[in-house]
Design a protein around this motif. Structure first.
Motif, mmCIF file in Angstrom:
data_model
loop_
_atom_site.group_PDB
_atom_site.id
_atom_site.type_symbol
_atom_site.label_atom_id
_atom_site.label_comp_id
_atom_site.label_asym_id
_atom_site.label_seq_id
_atom_site.Cartn_x
_atom_site.Cartn_y
_atom_site.Cartn_z
ATOM 1 N N PHE A 1 39.870 48.466 41.118
ATOM 2 C CA PHE A 1 39.274 49.665 41.268
ATOM 3 C C PHE A 1 37.826 49.970 41.403
ATOM 4 O O PHE A 1 37.400 50.591 42.444
ATOM 5 N N ALA A 2 37.060 49.052 40.961
ATOM 6 C CA ALA A 2 35.654 49.038 41.292
ATOM 7 C C ALA A 2 35.400 48.896 42.829
ATOM 8 O O ALA A 2 34.738 49.548 43.538
ATOM 9 N N MET A 3 35.983 47.656 43.272
ATOM 10 C CA MET A 3 35.937 47.281 44.659
ATOM 11 C C MET A 3 36.573 48.202 45.707
ATOM 12 O O MET A 3 35.934 48.583 46.638
ATOM 13 N N GLY A 4 37.726 48.552 45.207
ATOM 14 C CA GLY A 4 38.414 49.707 46.196
ATOM 15 C C GLY A 4 37.851 50.812 46.432
ATOM 16 O O GLY A 4 37.603 51.259 47.580
ATOM 17 N N VAL A 5 37.681 51.501 45.361
ATOM 18 C CA VAL A 5 36.775 52.751 45.239
ATOM 19 C C VAL A 5 35.436 52.819 45.938
ATOM 20 O O VAL A 5 35.012 53.562 46.714
ATOM 21 N N ALA B 1 30.732 48.811 55.010
ATOM 22 C CA ALA B 1 31.579 49.822 54.788
ATOM 23 C C ALA B 1 33.035 49.185 55.522
ATOM 24 O O ALA B 1 34.222 49.310 55.049
ATOM 25 N N GLY B 2 32.796 48.580 56.650
ATOM 26 C CA GLY B 2 33.674 48.320 57.383
ATOM 27 C C GLY B 2 34.717 47.100 56.413
ATOM 28 O O GLY B 2 35.898 47.185 56.388
ATOM 29 N N MET B 3 33.811 46.172 55.964
ATOM 30 C CA MET B 3 34.725 45.070 55.219
ATOM 31 C C MET B 3 35.166 45.680 53.928
ATOM 32 O O MET B 3 36.394 45.379 53.464
ATOM 33 N N PHE B 4 34.460 46.574 52.960
ATOM 34 C CA PHE B 4 34.990 46.761 52.012
ATOM 35 C C PHE B 4 36.310 48.072 52.016
ATOM 36 O O PHE B 4 36.919 48.091 51.304
ATOM 37 N N GLY B 5 36.052 48.480 53.335
ATOM 38 C CA GLY B 5 37.211 49.636 53.798
ATOM 39 C C GLY B 5 38.597 48.670 53.983
ATOM 40 O O GLY B 5 39.542 49.081 53.374
ATOM 41 N N VAL B 6 38.694 47.472 54.568
ATOM 42 C CA VAL B 6 39.653 46.626 54.783
ATOM 43 C C VAL B 6 40.068 46.248 53.246
ATOM 44 O O VAL B 6 41.377 46.246 52.967
ATOM 45 N N ALA B 7 39.038 45.853 52.489
ATOM 46 C CA ALA B 7 39.445 45.512 51.077
ATOM 47 C C ALA B 7 40.146 46.524 50.359
ATOM 48 O O ALA B 7 40.874 46.203 49.441
ATOM 49 N N ALA B 8 39.526 47.722 50.323
ATOM 50 C CA ALA B 8 40.354 48.959 49.648
ATOM 51 C C ALA B 8 41.884 49.069 49.980
ATOM 52 O O ALA B 8 42.511 49.220 48.849
ATOM 53 N N LEU B 9 42.089 48.817 51.054
ATOM 54 C CA LEU B 9 43.656 49.000 51.551
ATOM 55 C C LEU B 9 44.285 47.918 50.828
ATOM 56 O O LEU B 9 45.506 48.167 50.648
ATOM 57 N N LEU B 10 43.660 46.789 50.478
ATOM 58 C CA LEU B 10 44.568 45.681 49.819
ATOM 59 C C LEU B 10 44.203 45.921 48.360
ATOM 60 O O LEU B 10 45.379 45.303 47.942
ATOM 61 N N LEU B 11 43.316 46.149 47.793
ATOM 62 C CA LEU B 11 43.029 45.907 46.375
ATOM 63 C C LEU B 11 43.673 47.383 45.812
ATOM 64 O O LEU B 11 44.195 47.024 44.500
ATOM 65 N N LEU B 12 43.600 48.660 46.336
ATOM 66 C CA LEU B 12 44.033 49.632 45.228
ATOM 67 C C LEU B 12 45.641 49.726 45.170
ATOM 68 O O LEU B 12 45.971 50.162 43.980
#
Length: 310
Positions: free
Chosen positions: A42-46, A194-205
């Motif tokens: 949640f923390a990394m995704g949001v 933001a680009g890397m964390f955006g990709v990660a959010a799609l995987l983590l959430l």
């Protein structure tokens, strides 16, 4: 002189990020019956969504540059997504002390290996000295904590946890290195993160459907989840991305050794944990490592060529 000020500002923002990251363990301890994997996802995704929203204008401007290296973007995103899963699993299987030490201590080593093999850049004597102080300090800090109950599962589980700790250090160094490379190619630091964390959010959430059952069960749990996403992840990585404009990845990951010092102090003051004298001595060595890196006291920081933001 201007470049020296930029380097010091980069160091300062990484130190601020480390302080914010150091609060996560204490804050997370107030959540009840919440999976550590759910907290991390949640923390990394949001946090990734917030970083993307904050960098909207820069992302639109740098869109072509980001898509010009889709492999780097995917590698960075996968590393961001894997990091919290590996880090929290390492602590669960190998114990908090061992898992934390391996994860945090291995990141600077992986970072300097990448710079040597890929960037063809050798570590300075200053970095090596700081690394020695920092690694010994982190080890003593872990050994100085009063004995914790080791998780069940036997030696095999402990070794698996140690391997996951190495994976956490590798993924942390990898996405830091990828972000630094993007910045060097003219991508704005906020766009890169933001680009890397955006990709990660799609995987983590989506994983919260399986792990996040108690994440919002109480007001306290909700507050912890929101704090973790907004403060250490969103604000912390904003600071870290700015610092990467002016500081090498090997130096940045070494500076973040301040994180366990902050975590230790908060654990003592807020949670009531106790540390032996050995742990306090380890904390002092980590502070010495910071002084070596920043050139304070008897140490002098050599001039570095700062990267210009995209």
């Amino acid at each position: 002189m201007a470049q020296s000020r930029e380097v010091m500002m980069g160091i300062l923002t990484i130190v601020v990020a480390s302080v914010l990251w150091g609060t996560t363990g204490t804050v997370a301890s107030f959540a009840e019956n919440v999976s550590a994997l759910a907290t991390g996802a949640f923390a990394m995704g949001v946090g990734g969504i917030l970083l993307a929203l904050n960098a909207g204008k820069a992302l639109r401007k740098d869109r072509a540059k980001l898509w010009a290296s889709p492999g780097a973007l995917a590698l960075g995103g996968l590393s961001v997504a894997a990091y919290p899963l590996a880090f929290y699993s390492a602590m669960q299987l190998a114990g908090v002390a061992i898992g934390t030490v391996i994860s945090i201590a291995s990141a600077p080593l992986f970072a300097v290996i990448m710079e040597c093999l890929i960037g063809r850049k050798k570590p300075s004597a200053q970095w090596c000295l700081s690394f020695v102080f920092g690694m010994v300090g982190v080890l003593l800090l872990a050994l100085g904590k009063q004995q914790e109950v080791m998780p069940s599962g036997g030696e095999l589980a402990r070794y698996a946890g140690m391997a996951l700790g190495l994976l956490a250090g590798l993924t942390y160094a990898t996405y830091s290195w990828v972000a630094r490379g993007m910045i060097a190619r003219g991508v704005h630091s906020s766009s890169a993160m933001a680009g890397m964390f955006g990709v990660a959010a799609l995987l983590l959430l989506p994983s919260l459907a399986f792990t996040g059952s108690n994440l919002f069960a109480t007001a306290t749990n909700t507050g912890v989840a929101l704090y973790m996403a907004v403060v250490p992840m969103f604000l912390g990585y904003l600071c870290f991305s700015y610092g990467l404009r002016h500081v090498d990845v090997s130096q940045a990951t070494l500076l973040t050794l301040l994180e366990p010092v902050v975590a230790m102090l908060l654990a003592v003051v807020v949670v009531g944990e106790r540390f032996l004298l050995l742990g306090w001595f380890g904390m002092g060595l980590i502070i010495v490592s910071m002084l070596v890196q920043t050139g304070r006291g008897p140490f002098r920081l050599p001039g570095r060529r700062a990267l210009q933001p995209g």
